[in-house]
Design a protein around this motif. Structure first.
Motif, mmCIF file in Angstrom:
data_model
loop_
_atom_site.group_PDB
_atom_site.id
_atom_site.type_symbol
_atom_site.label_atom_id
_atom_site.label_comp_id
_atom_site.label_asym_id
_atom_site.label_seq_id
_atom_site.Cartn_x
_atom_site.Cartn_y
_atom_site.Cartn_z
ATOM 1 N N ILE A 115 -8.124 -1.902 7.614
ATOM 2 C CA ILE A 115 -7.935 -3.327 7.338
ATOM 3 C C ILE A 115 -6.528 -3.767 7.735
ATOM 4 C CG2 ILE A 115 -7.906 -5.071 5.519
ATOM 5 C CD1 ILE A 115 -10.697 -4.005 6.150
ATOM 6 N N ILE A 116 -5.552 -2.918 7.443
ATOM 7 C CA ILE A 116 -4.172 -3.241 7.802
ATOM 8 C C ILE A 116 -4.022 -3.291 9.312
ATOM 9 C CG2 ILE A 116 -1.784 -2.452 7.628
ATOM 10 C CD1 ILE A 116 -2.619 -1.143 4.957
ATOM 11 N N TRP A 117 -4.621 -2.337 10.000
ATOM 12 C CA TRP A 117 -4.559 -2.339 11.464
ATOM 13 C C TRP A 117 -5.252 -3.565 12.041
ATOM 14 C CZ3 TRP A 117 -1.197 -0.057 14.222
ATOM 15 C CH2 TRP A 117 -0.631 1.143 13.804
ATOM 16 N N LEU A 118 -6.369 -3.973 11.451
ATOM 17 C CA LEU A 118 -7.047 -5.180 11.928
ATOM 18 C C LEU A 118 -6.174 -6.417 11.767
ATOM 19 C CD1 LEU A 118 -10.738 -4.704 10.735
ATOM 20 C CD2 LEU A 118 -9.872 -4.739 13.068
ATOM 21 N N LEU A 119 -5.473 -6.525 10.646
ATOM 22 C CA LEU A 119 -4.577 -7.663 10.434
ATOM 23 C C LEU A 119 -3.452 -7.687 11.470
ATOM 24 C CD1 LEU A 119 -4.235 -7.670 6.549
ATOM 25 C CD2 LEU A 119 -5.177 -9.506 7.951
ATOM 26 N N ARG A 141 0.838 -1.200 0.000
ATOM 27 C CA ARG A 141 0.000 0.000 0.000
ATOM 28 C C ARG A 141 0.874 1.252 0.000
ATOM 29 N NH1 ARG A 141 -3.069 3.060 4.183
ATOM 30 N NH2 ARG A 141 -4.838 3.958 3.087
ATOM 31 N N GLY A 142 1.999 1.181 0.694
ATOM 32 C CA GLY A 142 2.925 2.312 0.692
ATOM 33 C C GLY A 142 3.513 2.577 -0.680
ATOM 34 N N PHE A 143 3.740 1.522 -1.461
ATOM 35 C CA PHE A 143 4.243 1.675 -2.822
ATOM 36 C C PHE A 143 3.146 2.112 -3.790
ATOM 37 C CE2 PHE A 143 7.741 -1.535 -1.821
ATOM 38 C CZ PHE A 143 8.676 -0.532 -1.627
ATOM 39 N N GLY A 144 1.892 2.083 -3.363
ATOM 40 C CA GLY A 144 0.795 2.504 -4.215
ATOM 41 C C GLY A 144 0.172 1.376 -5.014
ATOM 42 N N ILE A 145 0.627 0.152 -4.799
ATOM 43 C CA ILE A 145 0.091 -0.982 -5.557
ATOM 44 C C ILE A 145 -1.289 -1.375 -5.027
ATOM 45 C CG2 ILE A 145 0.473 -3.420 -6.116
ATOM 46 C CD1 ILE A 145 3.502 -2.761 -6.003
ATOM 47 N N LEU A 146 -1.444 -1.398 -3.711
ATOM 48 C CA LEU A 146 -2.729 -1.748 -3.098
ATOM 49 C C LEU A 146 -3.323 -0.523 -2.413
ATOM 50 C CD1 LEU A 146 -1.878 -5.205 -1.492
ATOM 51 C CD2 LEU A 146 -3.119 -4.770 -3.594
ATOM 52 N N SER A 147 -3.407 0.561 -3.128
ATOM 53 C CA SER A 147 -3.867 1.817 -2.531
ATOM 54 C C SER A 147 -5.363 1.821 -2.234
ATOM 55 C CB SER A 147 -3.519 2.987 -3.440
ATOM 56 O OG SER A 147 -4.142 2.820 -4.693
ATOM 57 N N PHE A 148 -6.105 0.875 -2.782
ATOM 58 C CA PHE A 148 -7.549 0.846 -2.559
ATOM 59 C C PHE A 148 -7.929 0.208 -1.222
ATOM 60 C CE2 PHE A 148 -6.300 -2.952 -4.825
ATOM 61 C CZ PHE A 148 -6.916 -3.970 -4.114
#
Length: 64
Positions: free
Chosen positions: A40-44, A28-35
């Motif tokens: 969700i990341i915090w939940l994981l 997500r930081g690289f912009g690949i999974l920006s959606f």
């Protein structure tokens, strides 16, 4: 399910959740999974921490 197999399974789940959380965070930081929302990341990552604590408690405190 014996105690050692349960602990092994919890450790595997901890590793998978933590690995997926970090991978999604980096992508997500690289912009690949920006959606993907940040929640969700915090939940994981929080789920990985919770499973890690349960695994530790099961190994040291709970005697079945």
């Amino acid at each position: 399910m014996s105690q050692s197999s349960l602990n092994r399974r919890l450790t595997q789940i901890f590793g998978m959740l933590l690995g997926i959380g970090i991978a999604v965070w980096v992508l997500r930081g690289f912009g690949i999974l920006s959606f993907i929302p940040g929640g969700i990341i915090w939940l994981l990552i929080l789920a990985a921490i919770a499973v890690g604590i349960i695994s530790y408690a099961q190994r040291t405190w709970w005697r079945f």
